[in-house]
Design a protein around this motif. Sequence first.
Motif, PDB file in Angstrom:
ATOM      1  N   GLY A 246       1.191  -1.161   0.044  1.00 25.59           N
ATOM      2  CA  GLY A 246      -0.402   0.441  -0.194  1.00 25.59           C
ATOM      3  C   GLY A 246       0.238   1.171  -0.224  1.00 25.59           C
ATOM      4  N   ARG A 247       2.275   1.452  -0.033  1.00 26.33           N
ATOM      5  CA  ARG A 247       2.947   1.910  -0.729  1.00 26.33           C
ATOM      6  C   ARG A 247       4.116   2.585  -1.412  1.00 26.33           C
ATOM      7  NH1 ARG A 247       3.875   5.420   4.393  1.00 26.33           N
ATOM      8  NH2 ARG A 247       5.332   6.010   3.553  1.00 26.33           N
ATOM      9  N   ALA A 248       3.846   3.957  -1.898  1.00 24.97           N
ATOM     10  CA  ALA A 248       4.559   4.260  -3.324  1.00 24.97           C
ATOM     11  C   ALA A 248       6.155   4.722  -2.476  1.00 24.97           C
ATOM     12  CB  ALA A 248       4.439   5.185  -4.367  1.00 24.97           C
ATOM     13  N   PRO A 249       7.041   4.898  -3.735  1.00 24.80           N
ATOM     14  CA  PRO A 249       8.134   5.606  -3.216  1.00 24.80           C
ATOM     15  C   PRO A 249       7.416   7.302  -1.865  1.00 24.80           C
ATOM     16  CG  PRO A 249       9.168   5.024  -5.127  1.00 24.80           C
ATOM     17  CD  PRO A 249       7.083   4.700  -4.796  1.00 24.80           C
ATOM     18  N   PHE A 250       6.855   7.479  -2.884  1.00 26.26           N
ATOM     19  CA  PHE A 250       6.270   8.983  -2.131  1.00 26.26           C
ATOM     20  C   PHE A 250       5.465   9.159  -1.149  1.00 26.26           C
ATOM     21  CE2 PHE A 250       3.999   8.025  -6.415  1.00 26.26           C
ATOM     22  CZ  PHE A 250       3.002   8.844  -5.539  1.00 26.26           C
ATOM     23  N   GLY A 251       4.575   7.205  -0.984  1.00 29.31           N
ATOM     24  CA  GLY A 251       3.855   7.789   0.188  1.00 29.31           C
ATOM     25  C   GLY A 251       2.797   7.122  -0.199  1.00 29.31           C
ATOM     26  N   PRO A 252       2.145   6.414   0.922  1.00 28.30           N
ATOM     27  CA  PRO A 252       0.273   6.213   0.644  1.00 28.30           C
ATOM     28  C   PRO A 252       0.070   5.856  -0.527  1.00 28.30           C
ATOM     29  CG  PRO A 252       0.151   7.154   2.481  1.00 28.30           C
ATOM     30  CD  PRO A 252       1.348   7.248   2.351  1.00 28.30           C
ATOM     31  N   VAL A 253      -0.677   4.641  -0.939  1.00 23.72           N
ATOM     32  CA  VAL A 253      -1.286   4.780  -2.209  1.00 23.72           C
ATOM     33  C   VAL A 253      -3.160   3.510  -1.766  1.00 23.72           C
ATOM     34  CG1 VAL A 253      -0.048   5.845  -3.540  1.00 23.72           C
ATOM     35  CG2 VAL A 253      -0.156   3.216  -3.635  1.00 23.72           C
ATOM     36  N   PRO A 254      -4.179   4.116  -2.507  1.00 28.56           N
ATOM     37  CA  PRO A 254      -4.811   3.502  -2.400  1.00 28.56           C
ATOM     38  C   PRO A 254      -4.638   1.697  -2.988  1.00 28.56           C
ATOM     39  CG  PRO A 254      -5.728   4.940  -3.929  1.00 28.56           C
ATOM     40  CD  PRO A 254      -3.876   5.385  -3.146  1.00 28.56           C
ATOM     41  N   GLY A 287       5.148  23.005 -27.355  1.00 32.84           N
ATOM     42  CA  GLY A 287       4.416  23.946 -27.710  1.00 32.84           C
ATOM     43  C   GLY A 287       3.000  23.455 -27.213  1.00 32.84           C
ATOM     44  N   PRO A 288       1.926  22.552 -27.273  1.00 34.08           N
ATOM     45  CA  PRO A 288       1.209  22.320 -26.591  1.00 34.08           C
ATOM     46  C   PRO A 288       1.203  22.366 -25.186  1.00 34.08           C
ATOM     47  CG  PRO A 288       1.372  20.956 -28.986  1.00 34.08           C
ATOM     48  CD  PRO A 288       2.656  21.243 -28.149  1.00 34.08           C
ATOM     49  N   HIS A 289       2.210  21.774 -24.904  1.00 33.97           N
ATOM     50  CA  HIS A 289       2.606  21.825 -23.400  1.00 33.97           C
ATOM     51  C   HIS A 289       3.941  21.729 -22.963  1.00 33.97           C
ATOM     52  CE1 HIS A 289       3.771  17.228 -25.078  1.00 33.97           C
ATOM     53  NE2 HIS A 289       4.558  17.593 -24.415  1.00 33.97           N
ATOM     54  N   VAL A 290       4.381  22.232 -21.922  1.00 35.00           N
ATOM     55  CA  VAL A 290       5.265  21.734 -20.795  1.00 35.00           C
ATOM     56  C   VAL A 290       5.950  20.129 -20.484  1.00 35.00           C
ATOM     57  CG1 VAL A 290       7.224  22.855 -18.854  1.00 35.00           C
ATOM     58  CG2 VAL A 290       5.083  24.535 -21.197  1.00 35.00           C
ATOM     59  N   ARG A 291       6.833  20.219 -20.985  1.00 30.31           N
ATOM     60  CA  ARG A 291       7.239  18.885 -20.405  1.00 30.31           C
ATOM     61  C   ARG A 291       9.047  19.129 -19.466  1.00 30.31           C
ATOM     62  NH1 ARG A 291      11.399  14.709 -21.314  1.00 30.31           N
ATOM     63  NH2 ARG A 291      10.240  12.339 -21.698  1.00 30.31           N
ATOM     64  N   ALA A 292       8.424  18.398 -18.055  1.00 28.44           N
ATOM     65  CA  ALA A 292       9.517  18.311 -17.307  1.00 28.44           C
ATOM     66  C   ALA A 292       9.844  17.449 -16.526  1.00 28.44           C
ATOM     67  CB  ALA A 292       8.691  19.435 -16.031  1.00 28.44           C
ATOM     68  N   HIS A 293      11.142  16.974 -15.840  1.00 28.17           N
ATOM     69  CA  HIS A 293      11.236  16.001 -14.860  1.00 28.17           C
ATOM     70  C   HIS A 293      11.223  16.373 -13.721  1.00 28.17           C
ATOM     71  CE1 HIS A 293      13.143  13.875 -18.849  1.00 28.17           C
ATOM     72  NE2 HIS A 293      12.995  12.730 -18.402  1.00 28.17           N
ATOM     73  N   VAL A 294      10.404  15.488 -12.908  1.00 24.43           N
ATOM     74  CA  VAL A 294      10.219  16.607 -11.193  1.00 24.43           C
ATOM     75  C   VAL A 294      10.428  15.401 -10.439  1.00 24.43           C
ATOM     76  CG1 VAL A 294       8.927  18.352 -11.477  1.00 24.43           C
ATOM     77  CG2 VAL A 294       8.337  15.088 -11.102  1.00 24.43           C
ATOM     78  N   THR A 295      10.848  15.124  -8.987  1.00 22.65           N
ATOM     79  CA  THR A 295      11.619  14.395  -8.112  1.00 22.65           C
ATOM     80  C   THR A 295      10.970  14.382  -6.876  1.00 22.65           C
ATOM     81  OG1 THR A 295      14.818  13.835  -9.373  1.00 22.65           O
ATOM     82  CG2 THR A 295      13.733  13.351  -6.945  1.00 22.65           C
ATOM     83  N   PRO A 296      10.362  13.405  -6.183  1.00 21.84           N
ATOM     84  CA  PRO A 296       9.731  14.445  -5.001  1.00 21.84           C
ATOM     85  C   PRO A 296      10.728  14.156  -3.859  1.00 21.84           C
ATOM     86  CG  PRO A 296       8.717  11.915  -6.572  1.00 21.84           C
ATOM     87  CD  PRO A 296       9.882  12.135  -7.105  1.00 21.84           C
ATOM     88  N   LEU A 297       9.984  15.306  -3.500  1.00 29.08           N
ATOM     89  CA  LEU A 297      11.421  15.783  -1.961  1.00 29.08           C
ATOM     90  C   LEU A 297      11.202  14.121  -1.138  1.00 29.08           C
ATOM     91  CD1 LEU A 297      10.694  19.355  -1.108  1.00 29.08           C
ATOM     92  CD2 LEU A 297      12.223  18.226  -2.700  1.00 29.08           C
TER      93      LEU A 297
END
Length: 332
Positions: A246-254, A287-297
């Motif tokens: 029930g947990r992902a690296p960033f916290g609990p998930v359903p 163009g239609p969107h901004v693509r980003a790479h992000v890292t959960p703190l």
Amino acid sequence: MTAAVSIQGLSQRYGAALALTRIDLEIDAGEFVVLLGPSGCGKTTLLNIIGGFAEPSEGTVLIGGRDMAGVAPKDRPTTTVFQDYALFPHMSLRDNVGFGLRMRGVDRATRAAKAEAMLALVGLEGRGDRRPHELSGGQRQRVALARALAVEPDVLLLDEPLGALDLKLRRQMQDELKAIQRRVGTTFIHVTHDQEEAMAIADRIVVMNAGRIEHHGPPREVYLQPKTLFTAGFMGEINRIPVAGGRAPFGPVPVADGTLLIRPEAISPKGSLHIGLCKVEDVAFFGPHVRAHVTPLTAPDLRLVVHLPQSEAVEPGGVLDLGAEAHVVLRE
């Protein structure tokens, strides 16, 4: 004319190699089906078997309820449009389009009238006297399509017919191809490795991998609710996040266990599945969107791809509070 296609237990061997393994697929009359997959997945082999250019090692192909075993390509209710167009350079467009009718013994006046009607159908009305070298790539593709439709096949087979076109022309031809299919009502079976093309034209997408069908369904279902990890990855960018207990690296998930799949465009500051504060690593304007790479703190080893609105003011080093609007969990 149009007909249903039934593929039952189809396998194809080349020596010790299996190109197709127990393919079962039902295609409705008048349906536009796209066979989608990477090179070597078996999609063109399957198309060739339907068209009679190869005999299967096992299994059956029925077209309009008729078993095609031993039926030559010329005797099947199918025609094929190839990527290279295969137009006769010395013939006029009218004669190119009418060639199949000529081979069937149709008189000159009748086939000329039919050819002109087919050229009009594909937007080339009044150009019957021209030669193929006078046309653009997209126009030559239309002529090849008109020639295939002139003989009124029950099933039209298309082997990557748009692959040689540039992006803008390819998208234009996708729209035209879909519109023509709607007008004539013929069953279309189209092979491509282009995911966007498949979603633009198909009533149903058949995703193939290593000679097997991974998933088939309407484009929205295949994209948003993939049944396998291969389908999820092949249909575009997707974030794969391991879940255990029930947990992902960033916290609990359903969910309990499996792989959490989230499309980049489903991640936003308004998402209900909370990911949390994320550091922006890099940004590119698409163009239609901004693509980003992000890292959960809370999970510095997890790197996510995010598509944000083009108006979003985001820079590397910034922090966003993100969540997911939609997700799928697979247990493979």
